[in-house]
Design a protein around this motif. Structure first.
Motif, PDB file in Angstrom:
ATOM      1  N   MET A  99      -2.433   9.905  33.822  1.00  0.00           N
ATOM      2  CA  MET A  99      -2.011  11.244  33.430  1.00  0.00           C
ATOM      3  C   MET A  99      -3.144  12.056  32.774  1.00  0.00           C
ATOM      4  O   MET A  99      -3.486  13.124  33.246  1.00  0.00           O
ATOM      5  CB  MET A  99      -0.840  11.135  32.456  1.00  0.00           C
ATOM      6  CG  MET A  99      -0.047  12.419  32.359  1.00  0.00           C
ATOM      7  SD  MET A  99       1.651  12.104  31.880  1.00  0.00           S
ATOM      8  CE  MET A  99       1.426  11.384  30.268  1.00  0.00           C
ATOM      9  N   GLY A 100      -3.702  11.496  31.687  1.00  0.00           N
ATOM     10  CA  GLY A 100      -4.673  12.244  30.889  1.00  0.00           C
ATOM     11  C   GLY A 100      -5.795  12.856  31.709  1.00  0.00           C
ATOM     12  O   GLY A 100      -6.166  14.020  31.514  1.00  0.00           O
ATOM     13  N   ILE A 101      -6.301  12.078  32.643  1.00  0.00           N
ATOM     14  CA  ILE A 101      -7.450  12.537  33.434  1.00  0.00           C
ATOM     15  C   ILE A 101      -7.120  13.827  34.211  1.00  0.00           C
ATOM     16  O   ILE A 101      -7.956  14.697  34.375  1.00  0.00           O
ATOM     17  CB  ILE A 101      -7.944  11.412  34.379  1.00  0.00           C
ATOM     18  CG1 ILE A 101      -9.306  11.745  34.939  1.00  0.00           C
ATOM     19  CG2 ILE A 101      -6.975  11.121  35.483  1.00  0.00           C
ATOM     20  CD1 ILE A 101      -9.976  10.576  35.635  1.00  0.00           C
ATOM     21  N   PHE A 102      -5.835  13.954  34.633  1.00  0.00           N
ATOM     22  CA  PHE A 102      -5.438  15.139  35.409  1.00  0.00           C
ATOM     23  C   PHE A 102      -5.246  16.365  34.509  1.00  0.00           C
ATOM     24  O   PHE A 102      -5.178  17.490  34.978  1.00  0.00           O
ATOM     25  CB  PHE A 102      -4.147  14.846  36.193  1.00  0.00           C
ATOM     26  CG  PHE A 102      -4.318  13.696  37.148  1.00  0.00           C
ATOM     27  CD1 PHE A 102      -5.118  13.828  38.273  1.00  0.00           C
ATOM     28  CD2 PHE A 102      -3.702  12.469  36.914  1.00  0.00           C
ATOM     29  CE1 PHE A 102      -5.301  12.760  39.139  1.00  0.00           C
ATOM     30  CE2 PHE A 102      -3.874  11.397  37.769  1.00  0.00           C
ATOM     31  CZ  PHE A 102      -4.686  11.542  38.889  1.00  0.00           C
ATOM     32  N   LYS A 103      -5.119  16.103  33.181  1.00  0.00           N
ATOM     33  CA  LYS A 103      -4.968  17.223  32.247  1.00  0.00           C
ATOM     34  C   LYS A 103      -6.299  17.568  31.590  1.00  0.00           C
ATOM     35  O   LYS A 103      -6.365  18.408  30.704  1.00  0.00           O
ATOM     36  CB  LYS A 103      -3.945  16.847  31.158  1.00  0.00           C
ATOM     37  CG  LYS A 103      -2.543  16.612  31.712  1.00  0.00           C
ATOM     38  CD  LYS A 103      -1.487  16.562  30.608  1.00  0.00           C
ATOM     39  CE  LYS A 103      -1.715  15.366  29.701  1.00  0.00           C
ATOM     40  NZ  LYS A 103      -0.811  15.278  28.578  1.00  0.00           N
ATOM     41  N   GLY A 104      -7.343  16.847  31.973  1.00  0.00           N
ATOM     42  CA  GLY A 104      -8.670  17.119  31.412  1.00  0.00           C
ATOM     43  C   GLY A 104      -8.891  16.464  30.059  1.00  0.00           C
ATOM     44  O   GLY A 104      -9.809  16.840  29.325  1.00  0.00           O
ATOM     45  N   ASP A 105      -8.043  15.477  29.680  1.00  0.00           N
ATOM     46  CA  ASP A 105      -8.237  14.778  28.401  1.00  0.00           C
ATOM     47  C   ASP A 105      -9.552  13.994  28.444  1.00  0.00           C
ATOM     48  O   ASP A 105      -9.991  13.571  29.512  1.00  0.00           O
ATOM     49  CB  ASP A 105      -7.102  13.762  28.152  1.00  0.00           C
ATOM     50  CG  ASP A 105      -5.792  14.454  27.875  1.00  0.00           C
ATOM     51  OD1 ASP A 105      -5.815  15.689  27.691  1.00  0.00           O
ATOM     52  OD2 ASP A 105      -4.747  13.772  27.867  1.00  0.00           O
ATOM     53  N   PRO A 106     -10.165  13.759  27.266  1.00  0.00           N
ATOM     54  CA  PRO A 106     -11.383  12.932  27.279  1.00  0.00           C
ATOM     55  C   PRO A 106     -11.038  11.473  27.498  1.00  0.00           C
ATOM     56  O   PRO A 106      -9.924  11.033  27.160  1.00  0.00           O
ATOM     57  CB  PRO A 106     -11.963  13.135  25.863  1.00  0.00           C
ATOM     58  CG  PRO A 106     -10.806  13.567  25.031  1.00  0.00           C
ATOM     59  CD  PRO A 106      -9.807  14.247  25.944  1.00  0.00           C
ATOM     60  N   ASN A 107     -11.978  10.728  28.064  1.00  0.00           N
ATOM     61  CA  ASN A 107     -11.766   9.291  28.291  1.00  0.00           C
ATOM     62  C   ASN A 107     -11.623   8.595  26.929  1.00  0.00           C
ATOM     63  O   ASN A 107     -12.471   8.768  26.061  1.00  0.00           O
ATOM     64  CB  ASN A 107     -12.981   8.730  29.052  1.00  0.00           C
ATOM     65  CG  ASN A 107     -12.727   7.322  29.578  1.00  0.00           C
ATOM     66  OD1 ASN A 107     -12.008   6.536  28.960  1.00  0.00           O
ATOM     67  ND2 ASN A 107     -13.308   7.025  30.725  1.00  0.00           N
ATOM     68  N   PRO A 108     -10.519   7.823  26.719  1.00  0.00           N
ATOM     69  CA  PRO A 108     -10.338   7.192  25.409  1.00  0.00           C
ATOM     70  C   PRO A 108     -11.382   6.126  25.100  1.00  0.00           C
ATOM     71  O   PRO A 108     -11.558   5.748  23.948  1.00  0.00           O
ATOM     72  CB  PRO A 108      -8.942   6.553  25.510  1.00  0.00           C
ATOM     73  CG  PRO A 108      -8.668   6.442  26.970  1.00  0.00           C
ATOM     74  CD  PRO A 108      -9.430   7.538  27.643  1.00  0.00           C
ATOM     75  N   HIS A 109     -12.081   5.653  26.153  1.00  0.00           N
ATOM     76  CA  HIS A 109     -13.111   4.642  25.914  1.00  0.00           C
ATOM     77  C   HIS A 109     -14.476   5.307  25.820  1.00  0.00           C
ATOM     78  O   HIS A 109     -14.899   6.006  26.746  1.00  0.00           O
ATOM     79  CB  HIS A 109     -13.121   3.613  27.046  1.00  0.00           C
ATOM     80  CG  HIS A 109     -14.269   2.666  26.953  1.00  0.00           C
ATOM     81  ND1 HIS A 109     -14.326   1.654  26.039  1.00  0.00           N
ATOM     82  CD2 HIS A 109     -15.439   2.609  27.636  1.00  0.00           C
ATOM     83  CE1 HIS A 109     -15.459   1.008  26.166  1.00  0.00           C
ATOM     84  NE2 HIS A 109     -16.156   1.558  27.136  1.00  0.00           N
ATOM     85  N   GLU A 110     -15.160   5.069  24.721  1.00  0.00           N
ATOM     86  CA  GLU A 110     -16.509   5.624  24.597  1.00  0.00           C
ATOM     87  C   GLU A 110     -17.517   4.553  24.998  1.00  0.00           C
ATOM     88  O   GLU A 110     -17.576   3.476  24.391  1.00  0.00           O
ATOM     89  CB  GLU A 110     -16.760   6.072  23.161  1.00  0.00           C
ATOM     90  CG  GLU A 110     -18.045   6.865  23.063  1.00  0.00           C
ATOM     91  CD  GLU A 110     -18.325   7.318  21.625  1.00  0.00           C
ATOM     92  OE1 GLU A 110     -19.500   7.334  21.255  1.00  0.00           O
ATOM     93  OE2 GLU A 110     -17.346   7.621  20.912  1.00  0.00           O
ATOM     94  N   MET A 111     -18.278   4.854  26.052  1.00  0.00           N
ATOM     95  CA  MET A 111     -19.221   3.865  26.578  1.00  0.00           C
ATOM     96  C   MET A 111     -20.464   3.766  25.690  1.00  0.00           C
ATOM     97  O   MET A 111     -21.095   4.780  25.397  1.00  0.00           O
ATOM     98  CB  MET A 111     -19.633   4.320  27.984  1.00  0.00           C
ATOM     99  CG  MET A 111     -20.358   3.287  28.782  1.00  0.00           C
ATOM    100  SD  MET A 111     -21.082   4.082  30.215  1.00  0.00           S
ATOM    101  CE  MET A 111     -19.996   3.540  31.484  1.00  0.00           C
TER     102      MET A 111
END
Ligand code: HEM
Length: 206
Positions: free
Chosen positions: A100-112
């Motif tokens: 879901m989040g990715i389609f709403k433009g949310d940031p990736n919860p995992h920081e590489m």
């Protein structure tokens, strides 16, 4: 302000291993299909397909040795192990992001970061592949390459049909995996960002 910095995420041995492995697995799938469906495909003769499959198999085994020496030798293998305390929660968060989040433009919860480059789902998938599935595929491949030589081990596993079935099931798994893996690798901040990083070693950090 748009803060960007480049972080060195994939050291050279990992990149060399990865691309030999990737090209090798793709070629193993193609030659494997030719061997399995010889009457339906005409890319190579059966003999050519078997010879190529065997040579490439050994190249992939050699590359696996490079991966293992690098990761175990430097102790960086821990990058592949999830944190048992937060693992389930991290997986849920990552699934919600991909679903879901990715389609709403949310940031990736995992920081590489270089010390924690994989998200929980990557750790689970890569750990299973590198520690279980790829080794099983290499060992069953070796047994099928010299059936007489490995007769005792083959019998121990329940016979040649069992060994062959395991090898073919994993072959279909890797076939599907390559597509899913390529799709997921396009979900960086640009579609080619992760791919570029696997060549240069550097990932752009936002
Ligand atoms: C043409 C095929 C392939 C492409 C284009 C590709 C692409 C990528 C990219 C862009 C990454 C870095 C981003 C990420 O971690 O997702 C990556 C990492 C990785 N890929 Fe692939 N890949 C391919 C085939 C494979 C195959 C066949 C395997 C295993 C059987 C594999 C196993 C891995 C692993 C374990 C990593 C993490 C490596 C590390 O940093 O230690 N890849 N791949």
């Amino acid at each position: 302000m748009d803060e960007r910095k480049m972080i060195y995420i994939h050291p050279a041995p990992v990149r060399v291993w990865h691309w030999i492995n990737a090209v090798g697995i793709v070629l193993l799938v193609i030659t494997g299909l030719q061997i399995r469906f010889a009457e339906m495909m005409n890319l190579f003769s059966l003999e050519e397909a078997i010879n190529l499959h065997n040579y490439i198999g050994f190249v992939v085994i050699g590359a696996y040795g490079l991966w293992a020496s690098y990761y175990f030798g430097t102790g960086k293998i821990k990058l592949y192990f999830p944190n048992p305390k937060t693992f389930i929660c991290d997986c849920k968060t990552q699934i919600q992001y991909y679903g879901m989040g990715i389609f709403k433009g949310d940031p990736n919860p995992h920081e590489m970061t270089p010390d924690n480059k994989f998200n929980a789902l990557q750790k689970k998938a890569y750990l299973t592949i590198m520690f279980i599935l790829l080794p099983i595929q290499m060992i069953t491949g070796l047994f099928l390459w010299r059936i007489k030589k490995f007769e005792d081990y083959i019998d121990l596993l329940g016979g040649i049909k069992i060994v062959d079935t395991i090898h073919v099931i994993l072959f279909f798994f890797f076939f599907v995996f390559v597509f899913v893996h390529i799709y997921l690798s396009t979900l960086g901040h640009t579609p080619l960002a992760h791919m570029k990083a696997m060549f240069t070693g550097y990932e752009e950090h936002h």
